[in-house]
Design a protein around this motif. Structure first.
Motif, PDB file in Angstrom:
ATOM      1  N   LEU A  32       0.802  -1.083   0.106  1.00 18.54           N
ATOM      2  CA  LEU A  32       0.123   0.108   0.007  1.00 18.54           C
ATOM      3  C   LEU A  32       0.822   1.336   0.140  1.00 18.54           C
ATOM      4  O   LEU A  32       1.741   1.258   0.888  1.00 18.54           O
ATOM      5  CB  LEU A  32      -0.745   0.030   1.454  1.00 18.54           C
ATOM      6  N   CYS A  33       0.916   1.938  -0.992  1.00 17.69           N
ATOM      7  CA  CYS A  33       1.556   3.437  -1.166  1.00 17.69           C
ATOM      8  C   CYS A  33       0.943   4.592  -0.923  1.00 17.69           C
ATOM      9  O   CYS A  33      -0.326   4.795  -1.675  1.00 17.69           O
ATOM     10  CB  CYS A  33       2.104   3.419  -2.632  1.00 17.69           C
ATOM     11  N   ARG A  34       0.926   5.132   0.231  1.00 24.00           N
ATOM     12  CA  ARG A  34       0.160   6.115   0.698  1.00 24.00           C
ATOM     13  C   ARG A  34       0.258   7.566   0.244  1.00 24.00           C
ATOM     14  O   ARG A  34      -0.708   8.244  -0.196  1.00 24.00           O
ATOM     15  CB  ARG A  34       0.225   6.492   2.262  1.00 24.00           C
ATOM     16  N   GLU A  35       1.631   7.917  -0.511  1.00 21.39           N
ATOM     17  CA  GLU A  35       1.823   9.221  -0.890  1.00 21.39           C
ATOM     18  C   GLU A  35       3.152   9.136  -1.988  1.00 21.39           C
ATOM     19  O   GLU A  35       3.924   8.284  -1.655  1.00 21.39           O
ATOM     20  CB  GLU A  35       2.116  10.201  -0.026  1.00 21.39           C
ATOM     21  N   PHE A  36       3.074   9.819  -3.116  1.00 19.93           N
ATOM     22  CA  PHE A  36       4.012   9.646  -4.111  1.00 19.93           C
ATOM     23  C   PHE A  36       4.186  11.265  -4.008  1.00 19.93           C
ATOM     24  O   PHE A  36       3.328  12.067  -4.434  1.00 19.93           O
ATOM     25  CB  PHE A  36       3.515   9.178  -5.502  1.00 19.93           C
ATOM     26  N   ALA A  37       5.492  11.600  -3.366  1.00 24.41           N
ATOM     27  CA  ALA A  37       5.748  13.082  -3.463  1.00 24.41           C
ATOM     28  C   ALA A  37       7.036  13.518  -4.088  1.00 24.41           C
ATOM     29  O   ALA A  37       7.802  12.840  -4.242  1.00 24.41           O
ATOM     30  CB  ALA A  37       5.919  13.571  -1.982  1.00 24.41           C
ATOM     31  N   ILE A  38       6.735  14.640  -4.990  1.00 21.59           N
ATOM     32  CA  ILE A  38       8.127  15.520  -5.569  1.00 21.59           C
ATOM     33  C   ILE A  38       8.068  16.685  -4.686  1.00 21.59           C
ATOM     34  O   ILE A  38       7.528  17.521  -4.527  1.00 21.59           O
ATOM     35  CB  ILE A  38       7.622  15.801  -6.987  1.00 21.59           C
ATOM     36  N   GLY A  39       9.487  16.799  -3.894  1.00 22.70           N
ATOM     37  CA  GLY A  39       9.716  17.582  -2.883  1.00 22.70           C
ATOM     38  C   GLY A  39       9.636  17.286  -1.531  1.00 22.70           C
ATOM     39  O   GLY A  39       8.727  16.299  -1.408  1.00 22.70           O
ATOM     40  N   PHE A  40       9.909  18.084  -0.645  1.00 24.83           N
ATOM     41  CA  PHE A  40       9.679  17.938   0.626  1.00 24.83           C
ATOM     42  C   PHE A  40       9.006  19.010   1.281  1.00 24.83           C
ATOM     43  O   PHE A  40       8.983  20.391   0.812  1.00 24.83           O
ATOM     44  CB  PHE A  40      10.932  17.810   1.399  1.00 24.83           C
ATOM     45  N   GLY A  41       8.394  19.162   2.596  1.00 24.25           N
ATOM     46  CA  GLY A  41       7.932  20.402   3.148  1.00 24.25           C
ATOM     47  C   GLY A  41       6.560  20.487   2.821  1.00 24.25           C
ATOM     48  O   GLY A  41       5.786  19.415   2.425  1.00 24.25           O
ATOM     49  N   PRO A  42       5.858  21.605   3.140  1.00 26.53           N
ATOM     50  CA  PRO A  42       4.296  21.911   2.971  1.00 26.53           C
ATOM     51  C   PRO A  42       3.836  21.337   1.607  1.00 26.53           C
ATOM     52  O   PRO A  42       4.754  21.572   0.377  1.00 26.53           O
ATOM     53  CB  PRO A  42       4.054  23.466   3.118  1.00 26.53           C
ATOM     54  N   LYS A  43       2.969  21.023   1.281  1.00 28.30           N
ATOM     55  CA  LYS A  43       2.033  20.479   0.187  1.00 28.30           C
ATOM     56  C   LYS A  43       1.728  21.924  -0.601  1.00 28.30           C
ATOM     57  O   LYS A  43       1.015  22.679  -0.148  1.00 28.30           O
ATOM     58  CB  LYS A  43       0.851  19.635   0.529  1.00 28.30           C
ATOM     59  N   VAL A  44       2.110  21.858  -1.930  1.00 26.26           N
ATOM     60  CA  VAL A  44       1.881  22.966  -2.869  1.00 26.26           C
ATOM     61  C   VAL A  44       0.420  22.625  -3.532  1.00 26.26           C
ATOM     62  O   VAL A  44      -0.250  23.235  -3.916  1.00 26.26           O
ATOM     63  CB  VAL A  44       2.896  23.323  -3.965  1.00 26.26           C
ATOM     64  N   PHE A  45       0.327  21.239  -4.002  1.00 22.92           N
ATOM     65  CA  PHE A  45      -0.504  20.701  -4.839  1.00 22.92           C
ATOM     66  C   PHE A  45      -0.956  19.301  -4.538  1.00 22.92           C
ATOM     67  O   PHE A  45       0.100  18.629  -4.294  1.00 22.92           O
ATOM     68  CB  PHE A  45      -0.259  20.906  -6.442  1.00 22.92           C
ATOM     69  N   SER A  46      -2.054  18.672  -4.726  1.00 21.96           N
ATOM     70  CA  SER A  46      -2.216  17.276  -4.445  1.00 21.96           C
ATOM     71  C   SER A  46      -3.327  16.836  -4.978  1.00 21.96           C
ATOM     72  O   SER A  46      -4.464  17.335  -5.271  1.00 21.96           O
ATOM     73  CB  SER A  46      -2.087  16.943  -2.945  1.00 21.96           C
ATOM     74  N   PHE A  47      -3.500  15.410  -5.329  1.00 22.14           N
ATOM     75  CA  PHE A  47      -4.680  14.724  -5.706  1.00 22.14           C
ATOM     76  C   PHE A  47      -4.543  13.413  -5.404  1.00 22.14           C
ATOM     77  O   PHE A  47      -3.453  12.875  -5.368  1.00 22.14           O
ATOM     78  CB  PHE A  47      -4.968  14.950  -7.232  1.00 22.14           C
ATOM     79  N   LYS A  48      -5.778  12.720  -5.210  1.00 23.06           N
ATOM     80  CA  LYS A  48      -5.803  11.418  -4.818  1.00 23.06           C
ATOM     81  C   LYS A  48      -6.111  10.368  -6.243  1.00 23.06           C
ATOM     82  O   LYS A  48      -7.303  10.599  -6.950  1.00 23.06           O
ATOM     83  CB  LYS A  48      -6.565  10.996  -3.733  1.00 23.06           C
ATOM     84  N   LYS A  49      -5.622   9.257  -6.456  1.00 25.64           N
ATOM     85  CA  LYS A  49      -6.021   8.370  -7.425  1.00 25.64           C
ATOM     86  C   LYS A  49      -5.972   7.135  -6.709  1.00 25.64           C
ATOM     87  O   LYS A  49      -4.784   6.706  -6.263  1.00 25.64           O
ATOM     88  CB  LYS A  49      -5.179   8.491  -8.596  1.00 25.64           C
ATOM     89  N   ASP A  50      -7.069   6.222  -6.771  1.00 23.92           N
ATOM     90  CA  ASP A  50      -7.001   5.067  -6.248  1.00 23.92           C
ATOM     91  C   ASP A  50      -6.634   5.270  -4.612  1.00 23.92           C
ATOM     92  O   ASP A  50      -7.028   5.869  -3.935  1.00 23.92           O
ATOM     93  CB  ASP A  50      -6.097   3.925  -6.795  1.00 23.92           C
ATOM     94  N   GLU A  51      -5.457   4.222  -4.206  1.00 24.69           N
ATOM     95  CA  GLU A  51      -5.078   4.442  -2.884  1.00 24.69           C
ATOM     96  C   GLU A  51      -4.057   5.513  -2.477  1.00 24.69           C
ATOM     97  O   GLU A  51      -3.779   5.581  -1.527  1.00 24.69           O
ATOM     98  CB  GLU A  51      -4.584   3.108  -2.472  1.00 24.69           C
ATOM     99  N   THR A  52      -3.682   6.139  -3.577  1.00 29.10           N
ATOM    100  CA  THR A  52      -2.216   7.157  -3.472  1.00 29.10           C
ATOM    101  C   THR A  52      -2.671   8.262  -3.607  1.00 29.10           C
ATOM    102  O   THR A  52      -3.250   8.718  -4.512  1.00 29.10           O
ATOM    103  CB  THR A  52      -1.138   6.538  -4.490  1.00 29.10           C
ATOM    104  N   VAL A  53      -2.152   9.096  -2.713  1.00 29.30           N
ATOM    105  CA  VAL A  53      -2.212  10.564  -2.809  1.00 29.30           C
ATOM    106  C   VAL A  53      -0.661  11.233  -3.652  1.00 29.30           C
ATOM    107  O   VAL A  53       0.279  10.773  -3.246  1.00 29.30           O
ATOM    108  CB  VAL A  53      -2.264  11.392  -1.297  1.00 29.30           C
ATOM    109  N   TYR A  54      -1.151  11.993  -4.564  1.00 32.04           N
ATOM    110  CA  TYR A  54       0.270  12.375  -5.569  1.00 32.04           C
ATOM    111  C   TYR A  54       0.292  13.773  -5.144  1.00 32.04           C
ATOM    112  O   TYR A  54      -0.695  14.692  -5.345  1.00 32.04           O
ATOM    113  CB  TYR A  54       0.009  12.238  -6.803  1.00 32.04           C
TER     114      TYR A  54
END
Length: 416
Positions: A32-54
């Motif tokens: 189960l992959c909860r999050e796929f992130a580019i960068g660290f720190g505060p979120k600038v943009f996000s969306f969820k598809k299936d089980e993973t938040v991008y």
């Protein structure tokens, strides 16, 4: 502004493909992959598809894939908790509501007596002081806290439940994708720009250069230089480099006819001051040579970067010369001014560099994770997860300090 765009595109591509390797092989292993992130720190943009938040995060210093089981689960059901349960048609729990239960009028309210949502997948409790009742939990059930849903992580979906081989593939796939990306970029360069040919042929002629003033044209074949026979491009370059500002007699073959031409190479800027006549090397454009070019360039730069790291370890390379995001941005600015092909080449080299650095056996890097897997393979059982986590935490802190150090050096070199 163009430099900012170029930097964002290159950084984003390098991190994206690296983390994509982790994501794809983790998902293939059933993690189960909860999050796929580019960068660290505060979120600038996000969306969820299936089980993973991008997500895209503010600080451009890397990225991550957050897999279930790598960190302690943030939500834990304990005896005495009052929760609301939403059941599906098969009477399996699909939602476990921890607060604001009044917003779910159809929820069954219970006081938890016992629960296991990792292995046995059940919740038992009392509903309004009635008899103890046990509910089966669906593998894709979610916790609901303040209206935010977080999917549970059954043990068979956690990173630690997978075989050593599956975990190794999930980790090594990240750096491997950086090498694949570099190969693809070099392949595209071969198709678009042509791949080098080691023949004594002239490529593109630079304007207002000694070669153009002498009337040389692209496609001319050099037969001799000062009476010395040449058959490869390497022969041509070697002789010209050794004779800056000296007259050289060239024998040129053009369409089957030979003629003589005297050329005086210019002296290249810099301390070395080698000779140049303003001619690019010969290239050919076909799929086979482009594939070969992709492999040879990837191998060449891999070898060069490893040699550079070896010099750093042995003290032949000064750590003050290391670059962080600021230095890479500055270098990207310079490369971007020389054209898109050079920018693509720069991106490929950075991708190889990222892949190699991540394979180093240092805590918090992919190589550090693989080092723990190697120990596990030898001793037959994994190292305590908390101890391993502590080592990686210390390693990550050290890497952040190193990042601050090289960034400060970059700023001093560029602005002071």
């Amino acid at each position: 502004m163009n430099t900012v765009i170029a930097f964002v595109v290159i950084f984003g591509a390098l991190v994206f493909f690296h983390e994509l390797g982790h994501l794809v092989f983790a998902k293939r292993a059933g993690i189960l992959c909860r999050e796929f992130a580019i960068g660290f720190g505060p979120k600038v943009f996000s969306f969820k598809k299936d089980e993973t938040v991008y997500t895209i995060r503010l600080l451009p210093i890397g990225g991550f894939v957050r897999m279930a089981g790598e960190d302690p689960e943030t939500i834990e059901l304990k005896p005495g908790f009052n929760v609301g349960l939403i059941l599906n048609e098969s009477d399996q729990v699909t939602k476990i509501i921890l607060n604001n239960k009044d917003k779910f009028p159809n929820a069954r309210l219970i006081e938890v007596e016992n629960a296991d949502v990792e292995k046995k997948m059940f919740i038992s409790g009392y509903e309004q002081d009635e008899k103890l009742e046990t509910f089966t939990v669906n593998e894709k059930a979610v916790f609901v806290v303040d209206g935010v849903e977080t999917q549970i992580a059954p043990y068979n979906r956690q990173f630690g439940s997978k075989t050593l081989g599956q975990r190794t593939l999930a980790i090594i796939a990240g750096p491997a994708m950086n090498f694949v990306l570099a190969f693809v970029i070099f392949l595209l360069l071969g198709l678009l720009q042509g791949s080098p040919v080691n023949e004594a042929l002239l490529g593109k002629i630079v304007e207002n250069s000694p070669a153009q003033e002498a009337g040389l044209k692209q496609g001319d074949r050099i037969e001799t230089i000062d009476g010395v026979s040449v058959t490869t491009w390497k022969d041509v370059v070697t002789i010209i480099r050794e004779h800056p500002q000296e007259e050289l007699a060239f024998t040129i073959n053009r369409n089957g006819e030979s003629f003589e031409s005297v050329i005086t190479p210019d002296k290249a800027p810099g301390e070395e001051g080698y000779g140049v006549i303003g001619v690019y090397g010969p290239v050919e454009k076909n799929v086979l040579s482009s594939f070969k070019y992709g492999f040879t360039e990837t191998y060449f730069w891999t070898k060069e970067i490893i040699i550079g790291l070896g010099k750093l370890i042995t003290g032949q390379f000064n750590i003050d010369m290391l670059s962080g995001p600021v230095g890479i941005y500055s270098a990207t600015d310079q490369v971007a001014q020389t054209g898109v092909y050079n920018l693509m080449r720069w991106g490929a080299i950075l991708s190889i560099n990222l892949g190699i650095i991540n394979m180093l056996p240092l805590p918090a890097l992919d190589g550090g994770r693989l080092m723990f897997f190697a120990v596990e393979a030898v001793r037959g059982k994994p190292i305590d997860r908390q101890k391993e986590g502590l080592v990686h935490f210390v390693g990550f802190a050290f890497l952040m300090l190193l990042m601050l150090f090289v960034t400060w050096n970059d700023i001093q070199r560029i602005f002071m």
